[in-house]
Design a protein around this motif. Structure first.
Motif, mmCIF file in Angstrom:
data_model
loop_
_atom_site.group_PDB
_atom_site.id
_atom_site.type_symbol
_atom_site.label_atom_id
_atom_site.label_comp_id
_atom_site.label_asym_id
_atom_site.label_seq_id
_atom_site.Cartn_x
_atom_site.Cartn_y
_atom_site.Cartn_z
ATOM 1 N N GLU A 133 -18.647 -67.530 68.869
ATOM 2 C CA GLU A 133 -18.809 -65.870 68.918
ATOM 3 C C GLU A 133 -18.058 -65.127 67.774
ATOM 4 N N ALA A 134 -18.473 -64.026 67.593
ATOM 5 C CA ALA A 134 -17.694 -63.027 66.728
ATOM 6 C C ALA A 134 -16.459 -62.629 67.212
ATOM 7 N N ASN A 135 -15.973 -61.461 66.484
ATOM 8 C CA ASN A 135 -14.758 -60.657 66.714
ATOM 9 C C ASN A 135 -13.558 -61.670 66.672
ATOM 10 N N TRP A 136 -13.406 -62.528 65.737
ATOM 11 C CA TRP A 136 -12.243 -63.338 65.521
ATOM 12 C C TRP A 136 -11.377 -62.501 64.311
ATOM 13 N N GLN A 137 -10.119 -62.314 64.641
ATOM 14 C CA GLN A 137 -9.117 -61.745 63.855
ATOM 15 C C GLN A 137 -8.083 -62.261 63.656
ATOM 16 N N GLY A 138 -7.502 -62.167 62.287
ATOM 17 C CA GLY A 138 -6.287 -62.909 62.029
ATOM 18 C C GLY A 138 -5.881 -62.638 60.589
ATOM 19 N N ILE A 139 -5.158 -63.718 60.045
ATOM 20 C CA ILE A 139 -4.630 -63.489 58.749
ATOM 21 C C ILE A 139 -5.031 -64.428 57.709
ATOM 22 N N SER A 140 -5.375 -64.242 56.507
ATOM 23 C CA SER A 140 -5.640 -64.844 55.359
ATOM 24 C C SER A 140 -4.384 -65.148 54.478
ATOM 25 N N ALA A 159 -13.140 -76.430 55.191
ATOM 26 C CA ALA A 159 -12.682 -77.072 56.474
ATOM 27 C C ALA A 159 -12.420 -76.146 57.234
ATOM 28 N N LEU A 160 -12.709 -76.315 58.680
ATOM 29 C CA LEU A 160 -12.629 -75.608 59.886
ATOM 30 C C LEU A 160 -12.141 -76.351 60.897
ATOM 31 N N TRP A 161 -11.451 -75.746 61.869
ATOM 32 C CA TRP A 161 -11.050 -76.765 62.960
ATOM 33 C C TRP A 161 -10.796 -75.583 64.040
ATOM 34 N N LEU A 162 -11.724 -75.574 65.150
ATOM 35 C CA LEU A 162 -11.815 -74.857 66.353
ATOM 36 C C LEU A 162 -10.538 -75.639 67.387
ATOM 37 N N GLU A 163 -9.550 -75.154 67.098
ATOM 38 C CA GLU A 163 -8.232 -75.849 67.741
ATOM 39 C C GLU A 163 -8.261 -75.488 69.442
ATOM 40 N N SER A 164 -8.684 -74.424 69.550
ATOM 41 C CA SER A 164 -8.958 -74.270 71.152
ATOM 42 C C SER A 164 -10.011 -73.047 71.190
ATOM 43 N N ASP A 165 -10.233 -72.755 72.418
ATOM 44 C CA ASP A 165 -11.231 -71.677 72.718
ATOM 45 C C ASP A 165 -10.907 -70.217 72.080
ATOM 46 N N GLN A 196 -8.520 -70.230 69.272
ATOM 47 C CA GLN A 196 -7.721 -70.366 67.946
ATOM 48 C C GLN A 196 -8.705 -71.251 67.087
ATOM 49 N N ILE A 197 -8.956 -70.535 65.808
ATOM 50 C CA ILE A 197 -9.575 -71.212 64.534
ATOM 51 C C ILE A 197 -8.560 -71.263 63.378
ATOM 52 N N LYS A 198 -8.872 -72.361 62.667
ATOM 53 C CA LYS A 198 -7.935 -72.537 61.540
ATOM 54 C C LYS A 198 -8.884 -72.878 60.480
ATOM 55 N N THR A 199 -8.803 -72.199 59.216
ATOM 56 C CA THR A 199 -9.759 -72.810 58.031
ATOM 57 C C THR A 199 -8.942 -72.962 56.917
ATOM 58 N N ILE A 200 -9.344 -74.044 55.864
ATOM 59 C CA ILE A 200 -8.768 -73.782 54.549
ATOM 60 C C ILE A 200 -9.761 -74.202 53.734
ATOM 61 N N ARG A 249 -7.190 -70.989 50.032
ATOM 62 C CA ARG A 249 -7.035 -69.906 51.189
ATOM 63 C C ARG A 249 -6.999 -70.757 52.616
ATOM 64 N N HIS A 250 -5.958 -70.261 53.383
ATOM 65 C CA HIS A 250 -5.740 -70.872 54.504
ATOM 66 C C HIS A 250 -5.862 -69.761 55.657
ATOM 67 N N GLN A 251 -6.738 -69.653 56.765
ATOM 68 C CA GLN A 251 -6.743 -68.661 57.553
ATOM 69 C C GLN A 251 -6.485 -68.985 59.152
ATOM 70 N N GLN A 252 -6.004 -68.101 59.780
ATOM 71 C CA GLN A 252 -5.794 -68.337 61.226
ATOM 72 C C GLN A 252 -6.353 -67.364 62.074
ATOM 73 N N PHE A 253 -7.245 -67.308 62.940
ATOM 74 C CA PHE A 253 -7.879 -66.428 63.513
ATOM 75 C C PHE A 253 -7.655 -66.653 65.111
ATOM 76 N N THR A 254 -7.547 -65.599 66.086
ATOM 77 C CA THR A 254 -7.632 -65.675 67.404
ATOM 78 C C THR A 254 -8.687 -64.823 67.941
ATOM 79 N N HIS A 255 -9.156 -65.227 69.170
ATOM 80 C CA HIS A 255 -10.181 -64.381 69.684
ATOM 81 C C HIS A 255 -10.000 -63.750 71.073
#
Length: 264
Positions: free
Chosen positions: A174-181, A232-238, A240-244, A258-264
């Protein structure tokens, strides 16, 4: 010795080794460009340093199904391998490592040259777990193979990764993931900004959906005179998402990682 805190090159060196030292047990799976399994085996990758982490010893062991064991060893030192454009792999003087403090990192080629193999390995991590996706382009720029490596610290206990090795159907979040790049440029300067995320499927790039919610996106052929990104993307949990990702310009030069961490 140079004050490592004051140089971007040494900050980058420390960012990788402060997290990845120790022994990692894992499973390697290699796939052809169609996503079919071509090889899989178990591994141990062990990294040991001296007191001030200026010398690193790496010892890899690969355990194949036919009982064959292959070993590889490399030695890094801060004087020879810590460079202004990333730290150098002893096995390849044209590859560089760019790293973030939480274990995310990239082994890559700063410039994609004609008639030269083009390998990349992208790492994402969380405490005692790490994964990497890799790809190799041949001298004509064609994608030769991809790989997914799932590892855990050797003293962590049983692996929490699943045993499946086949690629899985594409999925959405789903959308609405927010975080830091966080961004590391070619000169190792660093920046960060608030960001949002939405998983858009690519019609142009190859997409590989591996087990344990790991995704690789890369071009099937390195485009000539066009910008491209490998991610690369990893849906670590329902939640948290991490990408690089590694982005290259139309001149085949690395722009940034770029490394990104997002929470939902």
């Amino acid at each position: 010795m140079i004050d490592r805190v004051r140089t971007a090159a040494h900050q980058n060196w420390d960012a990788f080794w402060n997290f990845h030292l120790g022994s990692w047990d894992g499973q390697w799976v290699r796939y052809n460009p169609l996503g079919e399994v071509s090889e899989n085996f178990l591994s141990t990758r062990n990294f040991v340093s001296n007191t001030d982490r200026s010398i690193i010893h790496q010892h890899n062991q690969y355990f194949y199904h036919d009982k064959q064991i292959v070993e590889k060893k490399w030695n890094y030192n801060i004087q020879d391998h810590c460079r202004d454009d990333g730290f150098m792999h002893p096995a390849s003087d044209y590859m560089r490592g760019l790293a973030f403090a939480n274990g995310s990192a990239a082994w890559l080629v700063p410039r994609c040259e004609a008639e030269q193999y083009f390998p990349i390995e992208l790492f994402l991590a969380s405490k005692n777990l790490r994964l990497s996706v890799g790809m190799l382009y041949d001298t004509s720029g064609e994608l030769q193979r991809v790989a997914c490596i799932r590892e855990h610290r050797s003293d962590f206990g049983a692996s929490p990764w699943c045993d499946s090795i086949q690629v899985i159907p594409k999925w959405n979040v789903e959308a609405n993931w927010q975080g830091i790049s966080q961004v590391v440029d070619l000169d190792l300067s660093r920046s960060f900004f608030h960001d949002s995320f939405y998983l858009n499927h690519s019609a142009e790039d190859n997409e590989y959906f591996f087990p344990d919610n790991i995704v690789l996106r890369c071009p099937g052929k390195v485009p000539a005179h066009q910008a491209f990104t490998i991610s690369a993307l990893w849906l670590e949990s329902d939640f948290q998402i991490k990408t690089i990702s590694a982005s290259y310009g139309s001149n085949s030069q690395l722009i940034d990682v770029r490394h990104q961490q997002f929470t939902h």
